[in-house]
Design a protein around this motif. Structure first.
Motif, PDB file in Angstrom:
ATOM      1  N   SER A 272      -8.922 -44.228   5.659  1.00 47.62           N
ATOM      2  CA  SER A 272      -9.739 -45.105   4.818  1.00 47.62           C
ATOM      3  C   SER A 272     -11.035 -44.422   4.407  1.00 47.62           C
ATOM      4  CB  SER A 272     -10.061 -46.410   5.564  1.00 47.62           C
ATOM      5  OG  SER A 272      -8.875 -47.119   5.847  1.00 47.62           O
ATOM      6  N   ALA A 273     -11.632 -43.710   5.341  1.00 56.53           N
ATOM      7  CA  ALA A 273     -12.895 -43.039   5.037  1.00 56.53           C
ATOM      8  C   ALA A 273     -12.701 -41.970   3.969  1.00 56.53           C
ATOM      9  CB  ALA A 273     -13.474 -42.421   6.315  1.00 56.53           C
ATOM     10  N   VAL A 274     -11.646 -41.192   4.113  1.00 56.73           N
ATOM     11  CA  VAL A 274     -11.394 -40.123   3.145  1.00 56.73           C
ATOM     12  C   VAL A 274     -11.087 -40.705   1.765  1.00 56.73           C
ATOM     13  CG1 VAL A 274      -9.765 -38.314   2.509  1.00 56.73           C
ATOM     14  CG2 VAL A 274     -10.704 -38.387   4.822  1.00 56.73           C
ATOM     15  N   LEU A 275     -10.264 -41.722   1.726  1.00 59.35           N
ATOM     16  CA  LEU A 275      -9.923 -42.320   0.426  1.00 59.35           C
ATOM     17  C   LEU A 275     -11.147 -42.979  -0.220  1.00 59.35           C
ATOM     18  CD1 LEU A 275      -6.365 -43.782   1.107  1.00 59.35           C
ATOM     19  CD2 LEU A 275      -6.979 -41.693  -0.133  1.00 59.35           C
ATOM     20  N   ALA A 276     -12.020 -43.532   0.593  1.00 60.89           N
ATOM     21  CA  ALA A 276     -13.235 -44.137   0.042  1.00 60.89           C
ATOM     22  C   ALA A 276     -14.118 -43.077  -0.612  1.00 60.89           C
ATOM     23  CB  ALA A 276     -13.997 -44.865   1.150  1.00 60.89           C
ATOM     24  N   VAL A 277     -14.242 -41.938   0.046  1.00 67.26           N
ATOM     25  CA  VAL A 277     -15.055 -40.854  -0.523  1.00 67.26           C
ATOM     26  C   VAL A 277     -14.396 -40.329  -1.802  1.00 67.26           C
ATOM     27  CG1 VAL A 277     -15.860 -38.490  -0.141  1.00 67.26           C
ATOM     28  CG2 VAL A 277     -16.067 -40.196   1.683  1.00 67.26           C
ATOM     29  N   LEU A 278     -13.086 -40.186  -1.753  1.00 63.41           N
ATOM     30  CA  LEU A 278     -12.362 -39.682  -2.923  1.00 63.41           C
ATOM     31  C   LEU A 278     -12.512 -40.643  -4.103  1.00 63.41           C
ATOM     32  CD1 LEU A 278     -10.538 -37.261  -3.605  1.00 63.41           C
ATOM     33  CD2 LEU A 278      -8.578 -38.627  -2.886  1.00 63.41           C
ATOM     34  N   ASP A 279     -12.343 -41.913  -3.834  1.00 59.45           N
ATOM     35  CA  ASP A 279     -12.430 -42.907  -4.905  1.00 59.45           C
ATOM     36  C   ASP A 279     -13.845 -43.009  -5.465  1.00 59.45           C
ATOM     37  OD1 ASP A 279      -9.767 -43.466  -4.757  1.00 59.45           O
ATOM     38  OD2 ASP A 279      -9.998 -45.227  -3.463  1.00 59.45           O
ATOM     39  N   ALA A 280     -14.826 -42.814  -4.601  1.00 60.60           N
ATOM     40  CA  ALA A 280     -16.209 -42.865  -5.081  1.00 60.60           C
ATOM     41  C   ALA A 280     -16.498 -41.722  -6.044  1.00 60.60           C
ATOM     42  CB  ALA A 280     -17.169 -42.812  -3.889  1.00 60.60           C
ATOM     43  N   GLU A 281     -15.844 -40.595  -5.826  1.00 64.71           N
ATOM     44  CA  GLU A 281     -16.039 -39.443  -6.690  1.00 64.71           C
ATOM     45  C   GLU A 281     -15.222 -39.564  -7.968  1.00 64.71           C
ATOM     46  OE1 GLU A 281     -17.961 -37.019  -6.858  1.00 64.71           O
ATOM     47  OE2 GLU A 281     -16.981 -35.602  -8.212  1.00 64.71           O
ATOM     48  N   ASP A 282     -13.989 -40.047  -7.823  1.00 66.35           N
ATOM     49  CA  ASP A 282     -13.103 -40.137  -8.980  1.00 66.35           C
ATOM     50  C   ASP A 282     -12.046 -41.193  -8.672  1.00 66.35           C
ATOM     51  OD1 ASP A 282     -11.275 -39.871 -11.021  1.00 66.35           O
ATOM     52  OD2 ASP A 282     -11.214 -37.680 -10.962  1.00 66.35           O
ATOM     53  N   SER A 283     -12.149 -42.308  -9.337  1.00 65.86           N
ATOM     54  CA  SER A 283     -11.247 -43.424  -9.039  1.00 65.86           C
ATOM     55  C   SER A 283      -9.863 -43.224  -9.627  1.00 65.86           C
ATOM     56  CB  SER A 283     -11.845 -44.729  -9.563  1.00 65.86           C
ATOM     57  OG  SER A 283     -11.998 -44.650 -10.973  1.00 65.86           O
ATOM     58  N   GLU A 284      -9.677 -42.130 -10.365  1.00 72.25           N
ATOM     59  CA  GLU A 284      -8.392 -41.933 -11.033  1.00 72.25           C
ATOM     60  C   GLU A 284      -7.626 -40.718 -10.505  1.00 72.25           C
ATOM     61  OE1 GLU A 284      -9.058 -41.907 -15.209  1.00 72.25           O
ATOM     62  OE2 GLU A 284      -9.894 -43.924 -15.242  1.00 72.25           O
ATOM     63  N   VAL A 285      -7.914 -40.329  -9.313  1.00 71.00           N
ATOM     64  CA  VAL A 285      -7.146 -39.229  -8.726  1.00 71.00           C
ATOM     65  C   VAL A 285      -5.690 -39.657  -8.621  1.00 71.00           C
ATOM     66  CG1 VAL A 285      -6.819 -37.819  -6.655  1.00 71.00           C
ATOM     67  CG2 VAL A 285      -9.121 -38.363  -7.450  1.00 71.00           C
ATOM     68  N   HIS A 286      -4.812 -38.766  -9.010  1.00 69.79           N
ATOM     69  CA  HIS A 286      -3.393 -39.111  -9.062  1.00 69.79           C
ATOM     70  C   HIS A 286      -2.864 -39.472  -7.670  1.00 69.79           C
ATOM     71  CE1 HIS A 286       0.927 -38.684  -9.738  1.00 69.79           C
ATOM     72  NE2 HIS A 286       0.654 -38.819 -11.027  1.00 69.79           N
ATOM     73  N   PRO A 287      -1.982 -40.448  -7.589  1.00 72.13           N
ATOM     74  CA  PRO A 287      -1.430 -40.844  -6.282  1.00 72.13           C
ATOM     75  C   PRO A 287      -0.782 -39.689  -5.521  1.00 72.13           C
ATOM     76  CG  PRO A 287      -0.878 -42.485  -7.930  1.00 72.13           C
ATOM     77  CD  PRO A 287      -1.531 -41.347  -8.664  1.00 72.13           C
ATOM     78  N   ASP A 288      -0.192 -38.740  -6.236  1.00 71.53           N
ATOM     79  CA  ASP A 288       0.413 -37.604  -5.539  1.00 71.53           C
ATOM     80  C   ASP A 288      -0.639 -36.800  -4.785  1.00 71.53           C
ATOM     81  OD1 ASP A 288       2.815 -38.364  -6.545  1.00 71.53           O
ATOM     82  OD2 ASP A 288       3.010 -36.722  -7.988  1.00 71.53           O
ATOM     83  N   ALA A 289      -1.772 -36.579  -5.425  1.00 70.80           N
ATOM     84  CA  ALA A 289      -2.847 -35.823  -4.768  1.00 70.80           C
ATOM     85  C   ALA A 289      -3.405 -36.611  -3.582  1.00 70.80           C
ATOM     86  CB  ALA A 289      -3.954 -35.508  -5.769  1.00 70.80           C
ATOM     87  N   ARG A 290      -3.547 -37.902  -3.758  1.00 70.94           N
ATOM     88  CA  ARG A 290      -4.005 -38.741  -2.647  1.00 70.94           C
ATOM     89  C   ARG A 290      -3.020 -38.667  -1.481  1.00 70.94           C
ATOM     90  NH1 ARG A 290      -7.497 -43.160  -4.179  1.00 70.94           N
ATOM     91  NH2 ARG A 290      -6.374 -44.553  -2.785  1.00 70.94           N
ATOM     92  N   GLY A 291      -1.741 -38.717  -1.808  1.00 76.45           N
ATOM     93  CA  GLY A 291      -0.717 -38.627  -0.768  1.00 76.45           C
ATOM     94  C   GLY A 291      -0.764 -37.297  -0.034  1.00 76.45           C
TER      95      GLY A 291
END
Lengths: 100, 202
Positions: free
Chosen positions: B18-37
């Motif tokens: 959750s912490a990592v995804l929160a930081v990622l989303d704060a930087e760019d809310s449109e990061v592709h789901p594959d990269a998030r995965g």
């Protein structure tokens, strides 16, 4: 949270795995695998359309199931793989091993 | 930047996610789901390694995470004070042999652009650093204070976001060649690898 549901229909067993299959939950699946193998089930389908996340520990249990069933002359199929679990299966080249 | 210290127990792994995804989303809310995965996959394996191997038999330990994202790059530092290892001594698994274990570091190496591991000692923790780049999803070029690698940026038939998930040239080429997207090369920063046992994505 992980949920397993098993359905036996004739010679086929469908094992549906929902949620997360990881180092914390893989031991529970190992118990289910032991039962399936001990009962001599030969035609196994893993239904994974609701599997949200898998790690290497979860993959290890699925590979173990595959090896044990194959050693008995049976087969394991994968159904519904998508998203992060699919990426892991592709990376580990398991998409070439399991009929889908 | 986010820093957190959490118990080295598998039940706390979702908190790290959750912490990592929160930081990622704060930087760019449109990061592709594959990269998030891919990020979540790598983090999961790193977390597992600390819990299962570094702290094995050592009682309760802590995992410290330092998470930052800027300029199209996510950096995750995973620190522990358990047993370290030599990352260069860990071979890739023989996938043809259908291994049931020993795949964690391979997953990290495969999904992360740059991985470094520094074995601790004394009061110094073991430090795993994972850097993952993604192409800007809103037409912004990543910062380019230095160069050293080429990232292929895609545009055309599919939204830029689709191409954004692919963060290394080889995998992007693979996708773009199938879809017929246009490609252009942009420079992306490569940070100096100052620690022993560094690895670049294969």
């Amino acid at each position: 949270m992980t949920t397993y549901s098993r359905t036996d229909s004739g010679e086929e067993t469908i094992l549906r795995i929902e949620g997360t299959l990881d180092a914390a939950t893989a031991p529970d699946l190992r118990t289910v695998v032991d039962q399936i193998v001990d009962e001599g089930r030969m035609n196994i389908t893993l239904e994974l359309s609701s599997l949200r996340l898998i790690d290497s520990s979860g993959v290890g249990v699925i590979v173990m199931l595959f090896k044990r069933v194959r050693a008995n002359g049976g087969q394991v199929r994968i159904q519904g793989l998508r998203d992060q679990p699919r990426a892991i299966f592709r990376l580990l080249r398991l998409d070439r091993v399991f009929p889908t | 930047m986010v820093r957190l210290s959490i118990p080295a127990q598998l039940s706390f792994r979702d908190l790290a996610h959750s912490a990592v995804l929160a930081v990622l989303d704060a930087e760019d809310s449109e990061v592709h789901p594959d990269a998030r995965g891919e990020v979540i996959s790598a983090l999961s394996e790193a977390f597992n390694n600390v819990v299962i191997h570094a702290y094995r038999g050592m009682g309760d330990g802590q995992i410290e995470l330092v998470i930052d994202a800027a300029g199209g790059e996510l950096e995750i530092q995973v620190l522990d004070r358990g047993r370290g290892f030599e990352i260069d001594d860990v071979p890739d698994p023989d996938l043809d042999a259908l291994p049931e274990s020993g795949m964690g570091l391979f997953i990290i190496r495969s999904f992360i652009d740059q991985v470094t591991y520094t074995r601790g000692g004394g009061t110094a923790p073991n430090v795993l650093v994972m850097r993952k780049r993604w192409a800007a999803s809103r037409g912004e070029s990543p910062a380019s204070e230095s160069t050293g690698a080429t990232l292929v940026e895609c545009s055309g038939a599919s939204p830029g976001k689709e191409g954004a998930a692919r963060t290394d040239a080889s995998s992007t080429r693979k996708e773009t060649s199938q879809s017929g997207w246009r490609m252009r090369s942009v420079a992306v920063p490569i940070h100096a690898q100052s620690t022993a046992g560094s690895l670049k994505r294969k």
